[in-house]
Design an enzyme around this catalytic site. Structure first.
Site, PDB file in Angstrom:
ATOM      1  N   CYS A 144      31.895  40.752  40.647  1.00 33.50           N
ATOM      2  CA  CYS A 144      31.269  39.827  41.596  1.00 33.50           C
ATOM      3  C   CYS A 144      32.115  39.587  42.843  1.00 33.50           C
ATOM      4  O   CYS A 144      32.141  40.412  43.748  1.00 33.50           O
ATOM      5  CB  CYS A 144      30.927  38.516  40.888  1.00 33.50           C
ATOM      6  SG  CYS A 144      29.710  37.501  41.779  1.00 33.50           S
ATOM      7  N   LYS A 165      38.617  39.552  36.140  1.00 33.25           N
ATOM      8  CA  LYS A 165      38.260  39.243  37.525  1.00 33.25           C
ATOM      9  C   LYS A 165      39.493  38.791  38.307  1.00 33.25           C
ATOM     10  O   LYS A 165      40.149  37.808  37.957  1.00 33.25           O
ATOM     11  CB  LYS A 165      37.179  38.160  37.535  1.00 33.25           C
ATOM     12  CG  LYS A 165      36.538  37.898  38.898  1.00 33.25           C
ATOM     13  CD  LYS A 165      35.373  36.920  38.718  1.00 33.25           C
ATOM     14  CE  LYS A 165      34.570  36.713  39.981  1.00 33.25           C
ATOM     15  NZ  LYS A 165      33.403  35.825  39.741  1.00 33.25           N
ATOM     16  N   GLU A 217      27.218  40.350  35.176  1.00 29.68           N
ATOM     17  CA  GLU A 217      28.312  39.402  34.991  1.00 29.68           C
ATOM     18  C   GLU A 217      27.833  38.255  34.097  1.00 29.68           C
ATOM     19  O   GLU A 217      26.720  37.764  34.234  1.00 29.68           O
ATOM     20  CB  GLU A 217      28.759  38.845  36.345  1.00 29.68           C
ATOM     21  CG  GLU A 217      29.898  37.833  36.234  1.00 29.68           C
ATOM     22  CD  GLU A 217      30.278  37.198  37.564  1.00 29.68           C
ATOM     23  OE1 GLU A 217      31.417  36.730  37.675  1.00 29.68           O
ATOM     24  OE2 GLU A 217      29.427  37.164  38.481  1.00 29.68           O
TER      25      GLU A 217
END
EC number: 3.5.1.3
Length: 369
Positions: free
Chosen positions: A242, A201, A127
């Site tokens: 994440c 995300k 990331e």
């Protein structure tokens, strides 16, 4: 009404009419049990005649069928597709990240090339690998991915390398600029160099742990609105970034869409990393009986945000197949998709779900019908 929320779990309302939805099954079973006191029921039930045992097994099978496992996923879960490859190597490139963007791009390129030279057909990056991880840096390092070329040197490199080496690249994530909005975005490039998917995300990292860490991605970033699953030369892959790994519903949707593998570029920190990083990976793999791969930046103790590291590959039984510590590293590990069916046969969770009690709703698929 369409919703940006991709999934939900809810209880089937018909069961609210019966405070004990198992009671009808218990009453059926009682026809085959002798009249026993609670103290003696264990010892006596071990001595049931074979005819009664067979009957109980038959009822157990009937009960499982009446649980409506096929209705536990709405729409129904897709069958696991036959992958283009059964076995292949994945490369996890745990990279150091600096404030020098050109250096970061060149460094990532060399790591991808090294992973490919060691046999990796799929390479996963961390990331935010082209930029320091901070709200101040995201606007400065952001790229216009859709414009390509000079407007997005990071993805231009990924496209060139994937085509030249004939590999699939899950390109970690970089800050993406779209008009006046910024996203934390993962790009997937096929072995032909084409952009096959782009995941923004979905769940932003907004946390406040007193005395430990406070970070608010929402100060600069906008949340994505679409789950991302992509068919590649190395199978069907679900993408998260994440914090997305904390939300099991997303992983469950990917599994219901027939994913072989989930990839999560991530940068857990020194507070949550030791406690949750491996735990969450193993949970997502075990719950959904598929592979989970993660890739973190290497740790830089002098950075404003310190990553935990420990990039990892987890198998469908929750076993850690390969991992590393916090330094720079390239992990090469084998993925064998034939194991997926073995695990799902041994633990037939898909046939044991309680569709009469709960359902996972894939809103995106439902709205597309």
């Amino acid at each position: 009404m369409k919703s940006a929320i991709s999934s939900s779990l809810f209880f089937n309302s018909k069961n609210l009419l019966n405070p004990n939805p198992l009671s009808r099954f218990i009453s059926l079973k009682s026809n085959f049990l002798p009249k026993l006191s609670p103290r003696s029921i264990t010892s006596h039930t071990l001595k049931l005649p074979s005819s009664s045992t067979s009957a109980l097994r038959s009822i157990s099978s009937s009960m499982a069928s009446s649980f409506n496992p096929e209705q536990a996923r709405v729409p129904s879960a897709l069958p696991l597709p036959a992958p283009p490859l059964t076995k292949f190597n994945i490369g996890l490139c745990q990279l150091s990240v600096t404030s020098d963007k050109k250096r970061n791009i060149s460094h990532a390129k060399k790591a991808i090339e090294e992973a490919a030279s060691k046999g990796a057909k799929l390479v996963l990056l961390p990331e935010i690998w082209n930029s320091p991880y901070s709200n101040d840096s995201f606007p400065v390092y952001a790229e216009e991915i859709d414009a390509g070329g000079d407007a997005s040197p990071s993805t231009a490199m990924l496209s060139e390398v994937s085509k030249r080496l004939k590999i699939t690249i899950i390109g970690g994530s970089i800050p993406e600029r779209v008009g006046d909005r910024l996203y934390n975005t993962c790009c997937v490039f096929g072995s032909d160099g084409e952009l096959k998917a782009k995941h923004r995300k979905i769940h932003l990292f907004d946390i406040d742990i007193p005395g430990k860490i406070t970070f608010m991605e929402s100060k600069t970033l906008t949340a994505g609105e679409t789950p991302t699953i992509v068919d590649t030369d190395v199978g069907r892959i679900g993408i998260g970034i994440c914090y997305d790994i904390r939300f099991q519903e997303l992983a469950m949707i990917y599994a219901a869409r027939g994913a072989h593998l989930l990839c999560y570029p991530g940068a857990f920190n020194m507070t949550t990393g030791p406690l949750h990083w491996e735990l969450l990976q193993r949970a997502r793999a075990t719950d959904n009986q598929l592979y989970v791969a993660t890739c973190s930046p290497a740790r830089d103790s002098g950075a404003g945000y310190t990553a935990w590291g420990h990039s990892t590959l987890v198998g469908p039984f929750g076993e850690v197949l390969a991992t590393t510590e916090h330094e720079e590293a390239i992990i090469i590990a084998e993925i064998d998709y034939s194991i997926l069916e073995q695990r799902r046969t041994s633990l037939p969770l898909n046939r044991q779900r309680r569709g009469d009690l709960y359902q996972l709703v894939d809103v995106q698929r439902l709205d597309s019908k």
